[in-house]
Write a protein that holds these residues in place. Structure first.
Motif, short mmCIF file in Angstrom:
data_model
loop_
_atom_site.label_atom_id
_atom_site.label_comp_id
_atom_site.label_asym_id
_atom_site.label_seq_id
_atom_site.Cartn_x
_atom_site.Cartn_y
_atom_site.Cartn_z
N GLU A 78 44.30 -13.51 39.91
CA GLU A 78 43.45 -12.34 39.65
C GLU A 78 43.86 -11.15 40.50
OE1 GLU A 78 38.69 -11.19 39.37
OE2 GLU A 78 39.30 -13.04 40.37
N ARG A 79 43.85 -9.99 39.85
CA ARG A 79 44.07 -8.72 40.53
C ARG A 79 42.69 -8.14 40.89
NH1 ARG A 79 48.47 -4.98 39.78
NH2 ARG A 79 49.18 -6.39 38.13
N PRO A 80 42.52 -7.57 42.07
CA PRO A 80 41.20 -7.03 42.43
C PRO A 80 40.87 -5.76 41.66
CG PRO A 80 42.80 -6.43 44.11
CD PRO A 80 43.52 -7.36 43.15
N LEU A 81 39.58 -5.50 41.49
CA LEU A 81 39.17 -4.21 40.93
C LEU A 81 39.63 -3.09 41.86
CD1 LEU A 81 35.48 -4.88 39.78
CD2 LEU A 81 37.60 -5.11 38.47
N VAL A 82 39.40 -3.28 43.14
CA VAL A 82 39.89 -2.35 44.18
C VAL A 82 40.25 -3.18 45.40
CG1 VAL A 82 38.69 -0.23 43.50
CG2 VAL A 82 37.51 -1.91 44.92
N ALA A 83 41.15 -2.66 46.22
CA ALA A 83 41.51 -3.29 47.49
C ALA A 83 41.88 -2.20 48.47
CB ALA A 83 42.68 -4.26 47.31
N GLY A 122 43.47 -6.78 54.84
CA GLY A 122 42.55 -5.91 54.12
C GLY A 122 41.58 -6.77 53.34
N SER A 123 40.90 -6.16 52.38
CA SER A 123 39.99 -6.92 51.53
C SER A 123 39.95 -6.30 50.14
CB SER A 123 38.57 -6.96 52.14
OG SER A 123 38.02 -5.65 52.22
N GLY A 124 39.47 -7.08 49.19
CA GLY A 124 39.39 -6.61 47.82
C GLY A 124 38.18 -7.21 47.12
N LEU A 125 37.84 -6.63 45.98
CA LEU A 125 36.75 -7.14 45.15
C LEU A 125 37.34 -7.80 43.92
CD1 LEU A 125 34.22 -4.15 45.32
CD2 LEU A 125 34.13 -6.30 46.60
N PHE A 126 37.13 -9.12 43.81
CA PHE A 126 37.67 -9.91 42.71
C PHE A 126 36.50 -10.44 41.88
CE2 PHE A 126 40.70 -10.03 46.17
CZ PHE A 126 41.96 -9.99 45.55
N VAL A 127 36.46 -10.11 40.60
CA VAL A 127 35.33 -10.48 39.76
C VAL A 127 35.21 -11.99 39.59
CG1 VAL A 127 34.30 -10.28 37.47
CG2 VAL A 127 35.37 -8.29 38.51
N LEU A 128 36.28 -12.66 39.15
CA LEU A 128 36.20 -14.10 38.92
C LEU A 128 36.05 -14.88 40.21
CD1 LEU A 128 38.74 -14.91 36.05
CD2 LEU A 128 36.25 -14.81 35.95
N ALA A 132 45.46 -14.68 33.98
CA ALA A 132 44.21 -15.43 33.88
C ALA A 132 44.32 -16.48 32.78
CB ALA A 132 43.05 -14.48 33.60
N ARG A 133 43.71 -17.62 33.02
CA ARG A 133 43.76 -18.70 32.05
C ARG A 133 42.35 -18.96 31.53
NH1 ARG A 133 46.58 -23.87 34.14
NH2 ARG A 133 45.88 -24.39 32.04
N PHE A 134 42.25 -19.40 30.29
CA PHE A 134 40.94 -19.67 29.72
C PHE A 134 40.56 -21.13 29.93
CE2 PHE A 134 39.81 -15.68 28.03
CZ PHE A 134 40.99 -15.04 27.72
N SER A 135 40.73 -21.63 31.14
CA SER A 135 40.31 -22.99 31.49
C SER A 135 39.00 -22.94 32.28
CB SER A 135 41.38 -23.69 32.31
OG SER A 135 41.68 -22.95 33.48
N VAL A 136 38.40 -21.76 32.38
CA VAL A 136 37.17 -21.60 33.16
C VAL A 136 36.18 -20.74 32.40
CG1 VAL A 136 38.37 -21.83 35.38
CG2 VAL A 136 38.11 -19.57 34.37
#
Length: 417
Positions: A51-56, A304-310, A19-23
């Motif tokens: 980004e890695r998902p919280l869960v997938a 499949g699908s995943g939950l990505f916060v950002l 993750a980068r701090f450009s956002v």
């Protein structure tokens, strides 16, 4: 209590490492909620964050039809040639340049108790530490009476391909909380995802389960409770809480697609070849995809699908300035700039695929309203505001020829890898 943005950012950096701090995440409006904004100049083609998902979780029908993927990161497990043989239905199919296949079978490991397969020791350990201790059925993996198997079979009976969600994504959310030492932190992270009103939640559940959704939702809730009840998130198991959880996954789940064959094709494209050799290889690949289409249709990837916060903070635009992809052939999501993005500018992706974005404003609004419950006000939609609110004859003819409803594509575009 919602997690702070610092908590969200530290989580993304900690688990993904890219993750980068450009956002930064900002509140936009009551209609849009929050959005993701650039804090520095981002050039076209630059990766904004990974980004890695919280869960997938892999889709259940996809797994049942032998699309073999790592049970944790969804990396395709078949060699490219094996993948081609299965998709074409030709056991003797041979691929040139086999050295370009990146699949490492020597690294694969299975769970010693239930035999589910992982692409590496790292994924097996990560799954075990986060959720698999709760979800591992042990020797009952093939027992139809095991509570988790009953839950999965009930899901498959009400949610057919093309799949857009999985009950196992919800199961991994519960299992993650069950196993966590700091349960409150995970509950705060899951609470980051957008919430809907009761009526909106019913619309989403209706989309996923069909006309008889109320009875089917109650059956799934009962089986879900029998298999996974957890006191720390007891509200998720009530009728209202389960509907909300269902709607959360239906609205925020990002599609994930992986393919060893696609990775091989990309590697072939990068080869430096003589013109005649390039022409022969391109012709071979074109014919290969024609054979796959004839035998398998459009279902090429492990899905499949995943939950990505950002990523979930990225709002939609019909003229997006960023796109999502999965170039590492696993669940790591890359968000890349499609054009230069100035500091303070919102980073927007598209919830529609390329073909849908070229349709009329009326058609785009219909798809977004039915699947995401909002009306788009992006620059393209505002510029086309004077267009008649009817679907063009060409689009209607196209829909009749394809025989697909406009809501065939639920969820964000699953970028080919």
């Amino acid at each position: 209590m919602a997690a702070s943005m610092c908590d969200v950012f530290s989580f993304c950096v900690g688990v993904a490492g890219h993750a980068r701090f450009s956002v930064e995440v900002r509140f936009v409006s009551s209609a849009k909620g929050k959005g993701l904004f650039a804090t520095q100049l981002i050039r076209k083609g630059e990766t904004i964050f990974v980004e890695r998902p919280l869960v997938a979780a892999q889709f259940l029908w996809n797994a049942l039809y032998r699309y073999r993927a790592c049970d944790h990161c969804l990396r395709a497990l078949e060699k490219a040639e094996e993948n081609a043989q299965r998709l074409t239905g030709k056991p003797g199919q041979v691929l040139p340049h086999p050295e370009l296949c990146t699949v490492r079978k020597d690294l694969h490991q299975n769970c010693p108790h239930c035999q589910v397969m992982y692409c590496s020791a790292e994924c097996r350990l990560a799954a075990t530490e986060q959720y698999h201790q709760v979800l591992c059925p042990g020797p009952s993996q093939d027992d139809p009476l095991h509570p988790l198997n009953k839950l999965q079979e009930a899901w498959r009976s009400v949610h057919y391909p093309p799949e857009t969600a999985s009950i196992m994504l919800m199961a991994r959310m519960v299992a993650t909380v069950k196993q966590a030492k700091d349960k409150d932190r995970w509950i705060r992270l899951f609470s980051q995802f957008c919430n809907k009103t009761a009526n909106e939640e019913e619309e989403i559940v209706h989309k996923l389960l069909g006309d008889k959704f109320k009875g089917q939702l109650e059956l799934l809730r009962r089986l879900f409770t029998e298999a996974l009840y957890e006191e720390a998130v007891s509200q998720w198991f009530t009728p209202d809480g389960f509907r909300s959880l269902f709607a959360l996954v239906g609205t925020n789940g990002q599609g994930i697609g992986t393919s060893s064959l696609s990775q091989w094709v990309h590697a072939c494209d990068a080869l430096e070849l003589k013109p005649q050799d390039r022409e022969q290889l391109d012709a071979f690949i074109d014919q290969l995809y024609k054979d796959i289409e004839a035998a398998t249709g459009e279902f090429l990837n492990c899905e499949g699908s995943g939950l990505f916060v950002l990523q979930s903070c990225c709002n939609h635009s019909c003229v997006p300035n960023a796109e999502t992809s999965f170039p590492e052939n696993n669940f790591l999501l890359h968000v890349t700039a499609l054009e230069d993005i100035k500091p303070g500018e919102e980073i927007c992706i598209s919830y529609l695929d390329c073909c849908q974005r070229e349709r009329s404003r009326h058609s785009r609004h219909k798809i977004l309203r039915e699947n995401y419950l909002f009306v788009c006000s992006c620059p393209k939609c505002l510029a086309e505001a004077d267009e008649p609110n009817v679907t063009s004859e060409e689009e209607e003819e196209e829909e009749e020829e394809e025989g697909e409803p406009e809501d065939a594509e639920l969820g964000d575009e699953m970028t080919d890898v």
